[in-house]
Write an enzyme that holds these catalytic residues in place. Structure first.
Site, PDB file in Angstrom:
ATOM      1  N   ASN A  56       0.810  -1.229   0.000  1.00 22.56           N
ATOM      2  CA  ASN A  56       0.000   0.000   0.000  1.00 22.56           C
ATOM      3  C   ASN A  56       0.841   1.276   0.000  1.00 22.56           C
ATOM      4  OD1 ASN A  56      -2.504   1.681   1.065  1.00 22.56           O
ATOM      5  ND2 ASN A  56      -0.889   1.956   2.593  1.00 22.56           N
ATOM      6  N   SER A 112      -5.529   2.644  -7.931  1.00 18.22           N
ATOM      7  CA  SER A 112      -6.305   3.886  -7.770  1.00 18.22           C
ATOM      8  C   SER A 112      -7.304   4.017  -8.907  1.00 18.22           C
ATOM      9  CB  SER A 112      -5.341   5.075  -7.795  1.00 18.22           C
ATOM     10  OG  SER A 112      -6.054   6.278  -7.937  1.00 18.22           O
ATOM     11  N   TYR A 141       2.546   9.017 -11.449  1.00 19.75           N
ATOM     12  CA  TYR A 141       1.792   8.332 -10.385  1.00 19.75           C
ATOM     13  C   TYR A 141       0.683   7.478 -10.993  1.00 19.75           C
ATOM     14  CZ  TYR A 141      -1.697   7.816  -6.642  1.00 19.75           C
ATOM     15  OH  TYR A 141      -2.626   7.302  -5.762  1.00 19.75           O
ATOM     16  N   ALA A 184       2.004   4.450 -12.828  1.00 18.26           N
ATOM     17  CA  ALA A 184       2.429   3.397 -11.902  1.00 18.26           C
ATOM     18  C   ALA A 184       1.219   2.655 -11.342  1.00 18.26           C
ATOM     19  CB  ALA A 184       3.252   4.001 -10.752  1.00 18.26           C
ATOM     20  N   LYS A 185       0.166   3.395 -11.015  1.00 22.86           N
ATOM     21  CA  LYS A 185      -1.025   2.755 -10.439  1.00 22.86           C
ATOM     22  C   LYS A 185      -1.708   1.850 -11.464  1.00 22.86           C
ATOM     23  CE  LYS A 185      -0.567   3.989  -6.394  1.00 22.86           C
ATOM     24  NZ  LYS A 185      -0.565   3.076  -5.250  1.00 22.86           N
TER      25      LYS A 185
HETATM   26  N1  LIG Z   1      -5.940   8.662  -0.359  1.00 24.24           N
HETATM   27  C1  LIG Z   1      -6.555   8.503  -1.520  1.00 24.24           C
HETATM   28  O1  LIG Z   1      -7.486   9.246  -1.877  1.00 24.24           O
HETATM   29  C2  LIG Z   1      -6.138   7.389  -2.430  1.00 24.24           C
HETATM   30  C3  LIG Z   1      -6.864   7.183  -3.614  1.00 24.24           C
HETATM   31  C4  LIG Z   1      -6.458   6.163  -4.481  1.00 24.24           C
HETATM   32  C5  LIG Z   1      -5.394   5.365  -4.149  1.00 24.24           C
HETATM   33  N2  LIG Z   1      -4.720   5.591  -3.001  1.00 24.24           N
HETATM   34  C6  LIG Z   1      -3.599   4.706  -2.705  1.00 24.24           C
HETATM   35  O2  LIG Z   1      -3.744   4.211  -1.389  1.00 24.24           O
HETATM   36  C7  LIG Z   1      -2.454   4.045  -0.798  1.00 24.24           C
HETATM   37  C8  LIG Z   1      -2.406   4.781   0.535  1.00 24.24           C
HETATM   38  O3  LIG Z   1      -2.647   6.169   0.307  1.00 24.24           O
HETATM   39  P1  LIG Z   1      -2.897   7.179   1.525  1.00 24.24           P
HETATM   40  O4  LIG Z   1      -3.659   8.307   0.973  1.00 24.24           O
HETATM   41  O5  LIG Z   1      -3.408   6.432   2.679  1.00 24.24           O
HETATM   42  O6  LIG Z   1      -1.393   7.673   1.782  1.00 24.24           O
HETATM   43  P2  LIG Z   1      -0.714   8.424   3.007  1.00 24.24           P
HETATM   44  O7  LIG Z   1      -1.682   8.724   4.095  1.00 24.24           O
HETATM   45  O8  LIG Z   1       0.056   9.554   2.437  1.00 24.24           O
HETATM   46  O9  LIG Z   1       0.313   7.320   3.556  1.00 24.24           O
HETATM   47  C9  LIG Z   1       1.407   6.938   2.776  1.00 24.24           C
HETATM   48  C10 LIG Z   1       2.193   5.866   3.501  1.00 24.24           C
HETATM   49  O10 LIG Z   1       3.309   5.501   2.676  1.00 24.24           O
HETATM   50  C11 LIG Z   1       4.530   5.737   3.398  1.00 24.24           C
HETATM   51  N3  LIG Z   1       5.556   6.214   2.467  1.00 24.24           N
HETATM   52  C12 LIG Z   1       5.698   7.458   1.954  1.00 24.24           C
HETATM   53  N4  LIG Z   1       6.765   7.514   1.130  1.00 24.24           N
HETATM   54  C13 LIG Z   1       7.308   6.262   1.148  1.00 24.24           C
HETATM   55  C14 LIG Z   1       8.440   5.682   0.521  1.00 24.24           C
HETATM   56  N5  LIG Z   1       9.224   6.392  -0.298  1.00 24.24           N
HETATM   57  N6  LIG Z   1       8.721   4.376   0.780  1.00 24.24           N
HETATM   58  C15 LIG Z   1       7.949   3.639   1.605  1.00 24.24           C
HETATM   59  N7  LIG Z   1       6.856   4.139   2.225  1.00 24.24           N
HETATM   60  C16 LIG Z   1       6.545   5.437   1.998  1.00 24.24           C
HETATM   61  C17 LIG Z   1       4.197   6.775   4.449  1.00 24.24           C
HETATM   62  O11 LIG Z   1       5.123   6.657   5.526  1.00 24.24           O
HETATM   63  P3  LIG Z   1       5.580   7.907   6.475  1.00 24.24           P
HETATM   64  O12 LIG Z   1       4.335   8.746   6.662  1.00 24.24           O
HETATM   65  O13 LIG Z   1       6.061   7.230   7.713  1.00 24.24           O
HETATM   66  O14 LIG Z   1       6.655   8.620   5.735  1.00 24.24           O
HETATM   67  C18 LIG Z   1       2.767   6.346   4.830  1.00 24.24           C
HETATM   68  O15 LIG Z   1       2.809   5.268   5.727  1.00 24.24           O
HETATM   69  C19 LIG Z   1      -1.450   4.549  -1.824  1.00 24.24           C
HETATM   70  O16 LIG Z   1      -0.922   3.462  -2.537  1.00 24.24           O
HETATM   71  C20 LIG Z   1      -2.266   5.430  -2.732  1.00 24.24           C
HETATM   72  O17 LIG Z   1      -1.744   5.476  -4.037  1.00 24.24           O
HETATM   73  C21 LIG Z   1      -5.053   6.581  -2.128  1.00 24.24           C
END
Ligand SMILES: NC(=O)c1ccc[n+]([C@@H]2O[C@H](COP(=O)([O-])OP(=O)(O)OC[C@H]3O[C@@H](n4cnc5c(N)ncnc54)[C@H](OP(=O)(O)O)[C@@H]3O)[C@@H](O)[C@H]2O)c1
Length: 272
Positions: free
Chosen positions: A92, A149, A162, A165-166
């Site tokens: 994730n 995504s 981004y 990649a997704k």
């Molecule tokens: N949020 C959305 O609306 C949404 C929509 C579609 C898909 N997604 C997908 O869902 C997943 C989670 O998204 P989220 O919104 O929950 O993200 P988020 O709150 O920003 O959390 C990102 C996580 O990834 C870690 N991270 C950041 N940079 C990294 C790196 N270079 N290497 C390893 N870990 C890293 C962060 O760790 P630290 O904070 O400790 O640095 C954090 O634990 C992602 O794959 C995203 O593409 C999210």
């Protein structure tokens, strides 16, 4: 439906915030042991581990860097040393793009940026999956869930690596399902929609969020916990034979071309 996950060993990457944290909590609530990774927020990961232990399972916080070759393998090794096996991997973690140039300016991103972003979010994720596969094949019910995504299907304004990649990760899930299915490992991707994570609440204006919500079938954005519920299902034995699918979640089903304007600097923010 099997919901008791006690004794099940789960690894969730990128669990120090957002969707990953909700996924780790949800697995813990069902009794699983959960290893969580973080990149910078060790404190959040440690706090999450306390919560997991309070729920009755074992917990492990591991530093992990998508961009660092060997980091995924080190995480898988740590899990194997602690529990001797792994049953569920939720890949994730994400590195959000540093820049989102204006729509229609594909050439404004250097090849270095393209390569770098694809290396991190695509290759980095593939690496941790491959490292975990030997453990998952030995599980009685190995499960892999990748967070793709809605962007993978709809695109997003700005020529974003981004989104590429997704989309590739969705393809990886479909392809890998055939490689591991005969060993009982099921692989799926979740195409999450624009989710009400802390980061998104900070970076997108309420008016934009309302507009996105208005275009969804339910009229509301998904919370991280909503996405987590789907991931826990796909990542547990309750999912008996669904594999190779990209499942769209909640608010990814109806964005319908709504433009996502940033409220503040897009640097290190999320685009969906
Ligand atoms: N949020 C959305 O609306 C949404 C929509 C579609 C898909 N997604 C997908 O869902 C997943 C989670 O998204 P989220 O919104 O929950 O993200 P988020 O709150 O920003 O959390 C990102 C996580 O990834 C870690 N991270 C950041 N940079 C990294 C790196 N270079 N290497 C390893 N870990 C890293 C962060 O760790 P630290 O904070 O400790 O640095 C954090 O634990 C992602 O794959 C995203 O593409 C999210």
């Amino acid at each position: 439906m099997e919901t008791d996950l006690s004794g099940r060993n789960v690894l969730v990457t990128g669990a120090s915030s957002g969707i990953g944290r909700a996924v780790a909590r949800a697995f813990a609530r069902e009794g699983a042991n959960v290893a969580v990774t973080y990149r910078s927020n060790a404190e959040a990961a440690a706090g999450l581990c306390e919560e997991i232990r309070e729920a009755g399972g074992d917990a492990l916080a591991l530093e992990y860097r998508l961009e660092e070759p060997g980091s995924g393998a080190a995480v898988a090794r740590s899990v194997a040393e602690r529990w001797g096996g792994l049953d569920t991997l939720v890949a994730n973690a994400v590195r959000w793009p540093a820049e989102f140039p204006d729509e229609g300016r594909a050439e404004s991103l250097s090849m270095e940026t393209w390569r770098g972003d694809l290396r991190v979010n695509l290759e980095g994720t593939i690496e941790v999956v491959l490292a975990a596969l030997p453990l998952l094949r030995r599980s009685e019910a190995g499960r892999i869930v990748l967070t793709s995504s809605g962007v993978a299907e709809e695109g997003v304004p700005g020529p974003s690596p981004y989104g590429v990649a997704k989309a590739a990760l969705a393809g990886f899930a479909r392809q890998l399902a055939w490689d591991v299915g005969r060993d009982g490992v099921l692989v799926n991707a979740v195409a999450a929609g624009f989710t009400a994570t802390e980061r998104n609440l900070a970076y997108f204006d309420e008016a934009v969020r309302d507009e996105v919500a208005r275009h969804t079938p339910t009229g509301r954005l998904s919370a991280p916990e909503d996405v987590a519920g789907l991931i826990v299902y796909l990542g547990s034995p309750a999912n008996r034979n669904l594999s190779g699918e990209v499942v769209r979640e909640g608010s990814s089903t109806g964005r319908g071309g709504v433009r996502m304007e940033w409220v503040s600097s897009p640097a290190s923010a999320a685009a969906h």
